[in-house]
Design an enzyme around this catalytic site. Structure first.
Site, mmCIF file in Angstrom:
data_model
loop_
_atom_site.group_PDB
_atom_site.id
_atom_site.type_symbol
_atom_site.label_atom_id
_atom_site.label_comp_id
_atom_site.label_asym_id
_atom_site.label_seq_id
_atom_site.Cartn_x
_atom_site.Cartn_y
_atom_site.Cartn_z
ATOM 1 N N SER A 122 0.833 -1.197 0.000
ATOM 2 C CA SER A 122 0.000 0.000 0.000
ATOM 3 C C SER A 122 0.879 1.263 0.000
ATOM 4 C CB SER A 122 -0.947 -0.051 1.207
ATOM 5 O OG SER A 122 -1.981 0.908 1.102
ATOM 6 N N ASP A 238 -9.425 -4.959 -5.120
ATOM 7 C CA ASP A 238 -8.878 -3.944 -4.214
ATOM 8 C C ASP A 238 -9.731 -2.681 -4.314
ATOM 9 O OD1 ASP A 238 -7.303 -1.997 -2.908
ATOM 10 O OD2 ASP A 238 -5.445 -2.981 -3.493
ATOM 11 N N HIS A 270 -7.299 -5.726 -1.015
ATOM 12 C CA HIS A 270 -6.103 -4.912 -0.778
ATOM 13 C C HIS A 270 -5.044 -5.659 0.038
ATOM 14 C CE1 HIS A 270 -4.048 -1.073 -0.693
ATOM 15 N NE2 HIS A 270 -3.991 -1.053 0.624
#
Length: 315
Positions: A122, A238, A270
């Protein structure tokens, strides 16, 4: 494998507890990996709800002959005092400790100092090329669910996703709030650094300077300067970053660069776990479902690291 308790930055103002997951004894030097967290305060397992992505990665990769270092994020351990720092940026929050972690692995006599990799998840994925350029000097970079865009662009997109899921009455209220936030964020590059340090843009603690400093170090600049192996992966479901803007965005910047591999995983979210609710408004519920990173993801990362390591040894 064994889990060894360690400390990152032991001689600094911000020592951090961590774990080095080490494979069974090997008669040769092995690759090492540093795990770099996503946004917000996070422990060494990157725990959210009932999922532990970094523990899954460390357990999975160490079983495949790779040493994995994970540690508590600085804002997790020292969040209260760091909230008061008007000059806080990703450099203090993330980058400095990731470089210290890379150097920690290089000093371990069991690990090949030329085979140190970074896996950024991320926000950590967004920052991974910068970490490399500012002192990480990795053999290769893995970007999991990252983005080549500016953080404020992603935040507005996430807000708009929520907006589209609301009823007509709430949409009117939320759209005004999002418009006000957009105006704030669009103005951050017009502020001086000192003005940005005193301007709060998100909640009580996130100042414009945090976003401005990061935005002035765009991912694309570091990506285009890279000439080392890069593996970019994302889950198709995601809802924090998108396939069109982020996964495909990397491909628009890097194209068919011979050292870059891309992989998109059907039905994964995600955290690279099976999608449950599939919408950002239910993110908390999604991550409260106890799951693990898909084994194919761990296998693919392991295969890629060992492939890069073999080419290093051969050359």
């Amino acid at each position: 494998m064994t889990d060894e308790m360690i400390v990152i930055g032991a001689q600094t103002k911000y020592p951090l507890n961590g774990i080095l997951a080490f494979p069974e004894e090997s008669n040769k030097l092995i690759p090492g990996v540093v795990l770099v967290h996503g946004s917000g305060p996070s422990n060494m397992d990157e725990k959210v709800g009932n999922i532990y992505p970094f523990k899954d990665l460390a357990d999975g990769l160490s079983k495949k002959g790779i040493a994995v270092l994970r540690y508590d994020k600085r804002t997790f351990t020292y969040g209260k005092e760091m909230k008061k720092d008007s000059a806080l940026s990703v450099k203090e929050e993330t980058i400095e400790d990731a470089i210290l972690a890379a150097n920690f692995l290089r000093e371990d006599s069991r690990i090949d100092p030329n085979q140190i990799f970074i896996i950024g998840h991320s926000l950590g994925g967004m920052l991974a090329p910068r970490v490399d350029a500012e002192g990480g000097n990795f053999a290769g970079i893995v970007i999991m669910a990252g983005s080549p865009r500016k953080l404020e662009e992603i935040l507005i997109d996430q807000n708009n996703q929520v907006l589209h899921s609301l009823n007509k009455f709430l949409k009117v209220i939320a759209s005004k709030q999002i418009a006000a936030l957009s105006a704030k964020l669009e103005n951050i590059y017009n502020l001086s650094d000192e003005e940005a340090k005193t301007t709060k843009v998100l909640g009580k603690h996130v100042r414009a300077y945090y976003l401005k400093e990061m935005g002035e170090h765009p991912s694309a600049k570091y990506l285009l300067a890279l000439n080392k192996p890069l593996f970019i992966l994302q889950g198709e479901k995601d809802f924090h970053v998108s396939v069109d803007n982020d996964f495909n965005g990397y491909q628009e910047i890097l194209g068919d660069h011979p050292k870059v591999k891309y992989k998109l995983y059907p039905n994964l979210n995600h955290a690279f776990m099976p999608s449950v609710y599939g919408e950002i408004r239910k993110a908390k519920k999604e991550y409260n479902v106890a799951q693990h990173i898909d084994q194919q993801v761990i296998q693919d990362i392991s295969d890629w690291i060992h492939s890069v390591s073999r080419s290093i040894i051969t050359n």
